[in-house]
Every structure is written in C-alpha cells, then in structure tokens.
Design a protein around this motif. Structure first.
Motif, PDB file in Angstrom:
ATOM      1  N   ILE A   1       0.853  -1.183   0.000  1.00 44.55           N
ATOM      2  CA  ILE A   1       0.000   0.000   0.000  1.00 44.55           C
ATOM      3  C   ILE A   1       0.890   1.234   0.000  1.00 44.55           C
TER       4      ILE A   1
ATOM      5  N   CYS B   1      -1.990  -2.345   7.730  1.00 40.17           N
ATOM      6  CA  CYS B   1      -2.481  -1.095   7.157  1.00 40.17           C
ATOM      7  C   CYS B   1      -3.761  -0.706   7.875  1.00 40.17           C
ATOM      8  N   VAL B   2      -3.903   0.588   8.133  1.00 35.25           N
ATOM      9  CA  VAL B   2      -5.110   1.090   8.781  1.00 35.25           C
ATOM     10  C   VAL B   2      -6.342   0.829   7.906  1.00 35.25           C
TER      11      VAL B   2
ATOM     12  N   TYR C   1       0.625   3.828   8.009  1.00 34.35           N
ATOM     13  CA  TYR C   1       0.514   5.205   7.488  1.00 34.35           C
ATOM     14  C   TYR C   1       1.082   6.246   8.433  1.00 34.35           C
TER      15      TYR C   1
HETATM   16 MO   LIG Z   1      -1.600   1.785   5.280  1.00 36.58          MO
END
Ligand SMILES: [Mo]
Ligand SMILES: Nc1nc2c(c(=O)[nH]1)N[C@H]1C(S)=C(S)[C@@H](COP(=O)(O)O)O[C@H]1N2
Length: 539
Positions: free
Chosen positions: A262, A309-310, A396
């Motif tokens: 990502i 990943c969020v 992130y």
């Molecule tokens: Mo992410």
C-alpha cells in the motif's frame, strides 16, 4: 460533422462528393498523435534522468493527493492495488478526448487556439510536477518539452490534413498530366496518412524506449549486488510450532512476493542507492547524513514483526509478517540528540510521502531503519533502499518507504501525509482476529471433522486467547500456535465437525491485559476497523 458545417461538392469527374473541409477523423488523428508524440518525448526524458518524471504520473499523483479520503477509500476497496492502473487509464482517456477536440479545432482553422490549449495542458503538467516529491524547477522540463513537441506535431500534422481539402474544380496539372480532383485528394490523403503513420510509429518507439529505461533504473540491478551485513542481534529462530499446521492459514512469515503493498506511488520509486542518503534533521542537536554504505555499516538487528495497514477491513489481508534487518532507530536518533521540544518523528520519502509518530514510541521497542526483508535487500515495492518499521502502529503513521529523511518535529507544527485527509494523527494497531479456514461461502462435508483456523494479533500486548463461536453456540477456546513475540501475529485453530445446514463462524481475540477485542463495528477511518470477523459456510 454536419453541425460543424462540413460542405460537400460534387466531383465533376466521378460524381461523388468531395469534402471541402478537413474531415473530423483527420482532426482526431492530428490531436491524438500530437498528444502521443508529446507524451512519448516526456517518457524518454523520464527514462534518462531520475529527477524527471512522467507528466502522466505527476498529474496522477496530484489527483491522488487531492481526492477526498472517502473517495480514495472506495477506490482501494473497489479496485484494490489496481486503483493506480484505473487512475492512469482515466487520466489517459480524458487526455485523449481533449486531444481529439484540440486536433479537430486545429484542422478547422482554429490553430492558434489549439496551440494555446496544448500550452495549457503542458502548464498543468508542469504545475503537477512541482508537487509532491518534486526535484525543484528542473522537474517541469518533461512537461514543457512534451508541450513543445505536441504543438510542433499539431502544426505539422494539421498542415498535412488541410492539404487534403481540394477546392471544387481544382483538378489540375501535375507532372505534365491532367489529374482529376479525386486523384489529387487521394494523393494528399495518402501523404497525410503517411506522415501520421510515421509520427505514430516514432512516438511509440520513443515512448517505449523511455518506459524501458525507466524500468531498467539502477535499483533492479543494484540491489542484487548488496552484501547484507550480519546482525549483531539476530532474530530468534522461528519454531515450527508457531504454525498450527492447517492448510489455508496465512503462513507465519509472509513471503515477500505475497506481502501486501500500500502506498501513494503511481510508479514505484527506483532509488539509486549510490547517490541516496538519509538525513536526520529538525529538532536535533547534531543533524546527521548517512550514505547507504554508512547505514549498512551500523550495528544491525534482525526482528520478526507484523505490520498492518489502517485500511485493513475486519477479515482483510492488508497485514503481513516479515523478518526485518536494520539499525535501531532509537540509537540513531540518540546520536543526533533529540531536543526536548520534539514530540514527533517524521519519516520523509523520496516521493514526498510523510508519516509521523510520537517520540514516546522510542520506548525500547524495536523501531528500525530497515534495509532488508526476509533475508534480501528491500525490493523496490517495499521501499529500497531503506524504510522505517515501528512495531505497534499502523503503516501510514510509521512505515515510510524509500526513506530519505527522518525529521524531528512537533505534532502542532507538522502533519503527516494522511492526517489532513481524515486519518488520526496517532494510530496504534487494534487487536484483531481473522478466520482463514474455512473461507466464506465454503461447502463442507457434514459430519466429517475439519478445522477452523486463522490468525490473531494484539500488538505489544500479545494474544493470549482466541475464541470461536459457531452460530449461537458457546464461545470455544481455540488452540494457539506458539507465541513468537508480542510484535507478531499468532495462529490459532479449532477442530470442528459441521452439522448439515448453514453456519456462521465468529472469532475474537483477548490480549495479555485480559482485554477482549470489541464487537463494536468501526470503519477503517479514522484509526482502524473493529468488529468480529465472521464467515458463512454450509455443510
Ligand atoms: Mo496503510
Ligand atoms: N513512501 C511511502 N511510504 C509508505 C506509504 C506511502 O504511501 N509512501 N504507505 C504506508 C502505508 S499506508 C503502509 S500500510 C505501509 C505498507 O508497507 P508495504 O507496502 O511494504 O506493505 O507503507 C507505508 N509507507
């Protein structure tokens, strides 16, 4: 065409109509080829020097930066990692439509306007190239060159296209022969098509060489030559018992090719490690700069850690576990001397992406400047030559790939890339569990023993219990794979013999503080999804 007032005159020789205005198709060809030629020249430049980037990509980057979080979220959900392909395709389609309109205008006597429109597009490209990850004013060169080439081709091609228009009654003498109007026109059309074909072939060739050069960029060749240092602190071996031995469960260590990716990069940055350096800047007493060799010469630690990943939905696969090799971030920052006013560590990427986390996370956890993943130098996809890995928080806010700077800052002075786009400034990874087997929708054999199995994670708190519920039955404790570290996920399984009918299976994890994963359903934004993962199967 009739709306543009095209007129036809009868050809006296043949009795067939002859256009007295350049046909629309020829205008479209002029426009498309001018755009193609312009973009091809820019691709070539982008292949020649890594400070120059493809205008299509820089424009796409700006679009990525400007679209609101919910739209981007939807794009990731709908298109997955091909969201980038979709974006580039849309950009090209819009450009093709605009180029066609400009081309028709150019052959219909609005050439100045058409050239002005090309200039506007080139200016937009130039502006976009000054955005995220820009290398300064030289970055506008590919867009400017693309504009000049496109305008030149437009003039050249539209001249040829206009030559196809033969005034009624213009049959004349060529090479001492009387030539009919129709023949004159056929000749000029052949010449137009010849020039158009030449421009088309040359553009594809030039653009192709440019793309090829971009792919050949240093990194692919270079990373193979890297000799990885031995860790002063190796990772403990991974015992076989971390695995519960059920086929279909995500392997404890995620193979690099299967590791989720990502990022906001439309094309993966190809960083030349020989002219790369990492700076430690901002609120430090002694700013530092390390070359790639300097970085590799530092004492290295090796750790297995899970990153997530969020944007990972409940039950999603934007999570993976790897063996990371790198130097300790806390040691490096201690050398630079963190000033007391700093409360945020910001990673800055070569492509302008930024991610920040609290200095308070330098609490002894194994935050690292990573150079290798699963025993090999980082792949370009995963951040070559260096990235950050900070256990316990979403990617992130921490896992900056293609790292070029670590800047000590303050939360009230700087926001990382995703923060103004609707995501939380601080984002610890939430406790989660996932059912990998059976898959949702699976048809099982009623009465034959099978297994329910998956993974669970509770970063830095460790998973101590996983429970499974079938339909409205009691929560049953699953058998856990060995715990490797509190920074890794843990496999689990439960033997189960399905009865005939439809079933819903749910899972929930409990951490070492005794906290059980919440069943409250939360969206991925702003700081990570919650809820229990469920799969529906039938037997
Ligand atoms: Mo992410
Ligand atoms: N330069 C850069 N680094 C980045 C990102 C990015 O967009 N650009 N995305 C982050 C996010 S959101 C995540 S989840 C992780 C993913 O790392 P991976 O692609 O190696 O799995 O990288 C982080 N590092």
């Amino acid at each position: 065409m009739s709306s543009t007032g095209a007129a036809f005159a009868a050809d006296p020789d043949q009795g067939t109509p002859t256009a007295t205005e350049v046909p629309t198709w020829a205008g479209v060809v002029c426009g498309l080829l001018a755009a193609l030629g312009g973009l091809a020249s820019a691709e070539l430049l982008a292949g020649l020097w890594d400070r120059w980037r493809s205008p299509v990509v820089t424009v796409g980057d700006r679009v990525v930066d400007l679209v609101p979080a919910p739209v981007k979220d939807w794009a990731i959900r709908t298109f997955g990692t091909s969201d980038k392909v979709v974006l580039i395709t849309c950009t090209l389609v819009i450009l093709a439509i605009a180029a066609s309109v400009v081309g028709v205008a150019a052959v219909r006597g609005r050439r100045r306007g058409a050239v002005a429109a090309v200039a506007v597009f080139a200016a937009l490209g130039a502006l976009a190239s000054l955005g995220r990850g820009s290398s300064g004013i030289v970055a506008v060169v590919p867009s400017v060159v693309a504009g000049v080439v496109a305008a030149g081709l437009l003039v050249l091609l539209s001249d040829r296209a206009r030559a196809m228009v033969v005034e009624p009654g213009a049959a004349g003498v060529v090479d001492d022969r009387v030539v009919s109007m129709r023949a004159l026109q056929a000749g000029s059309r052949r010449r137009f098509l010849g020039v158009a074909a030449g421009v088309g072939v040359a553009s594809v060739a030039v653009g192709g060489v440019g793309r090829w050069l971009q792919q050949q960029a240093a990194v692919t060749v270079e990373r193979l030559k890297v000799v990885l240092p031995r860790p002063v602190s190796p990772a403990p071996p991974v015992p076989a018992a971390v695995s519960v031995g059920v086929e279909g469960v995500a392997p404890f260590i995620t193979p690099t090719p299967d590791f989720y990716r990502i990022d906001t990069a439309l094309v993966i940055p190809q960083v030349d490690s020989s002219d790369w350096s990492l700076s430690v800047t901002g609120y430090v007493d002694r700013p530092l700069t390390l070359t790639y060799a300097d970085l590799l010469a530092r004492p290295m630690i090796e750790r297995v850690a899970t990153i997530a990943c969020v944007s990972n939905e409940v039950g999603g696969d934007l999570i993976g576990t790897a063996m990371w090799l790198g130097c300790r971030l806390d040691d490096l920052l201690a050398e630079a001397g963190i000033q007391s006013r700093a409360d945020q560590v910001v990673g800055v990427s070569v492509d302008g992406f930024t991610a920040g986390f609290p200095t308070a996370l330098l609490d002894g956890r194994d935050a690292m400047v990573v150079v290798a993943m699963n025993g090999e130098p980082l792949t370009a996809k995963h951040g070559f030559p260096a990235r950050l890995i900070v256990p316990g928080v979403y990617g992130y806010v921490s896992a900056t790939k293609w790292l070029r700077e670590i800047r000590l800052s303050r939360f009230d002075e700087f926001e990382g890339y995703w923060i103004p786009r609707g995501w939380a400034a601080e984002a610890p990874i939430k406790t989660q569990s996932r059912i990998d087997v059976p898959r949702s929708g699976a048809r099982l054999d009623a009465g034959s023993p099978t297994a329910i199995a998956g993974v669970a994670w509770a970063m830095l708190r460790a998973v101590t219990k996983v429970e499974v519920q079938v339909d409205d039955g009691a929560w049953q404790e699953a058998e856990l794979g060995d715990e490797y570290a509190d920074t890794t996920w843990r496999q689990w399984k439960l033997a189960w013999t399905p009865e005939p009918g439809d079933h819903t299976i749910r899972v929930r994890a409990t951490d070492s503080d005794g906290a059980t994963q919440t069943d409250l359903i939360a969206d991925v934004a702003p700081d990570g999804a919650t809820g229990w993962h469920a799969v529906n199967v039938s037997a």
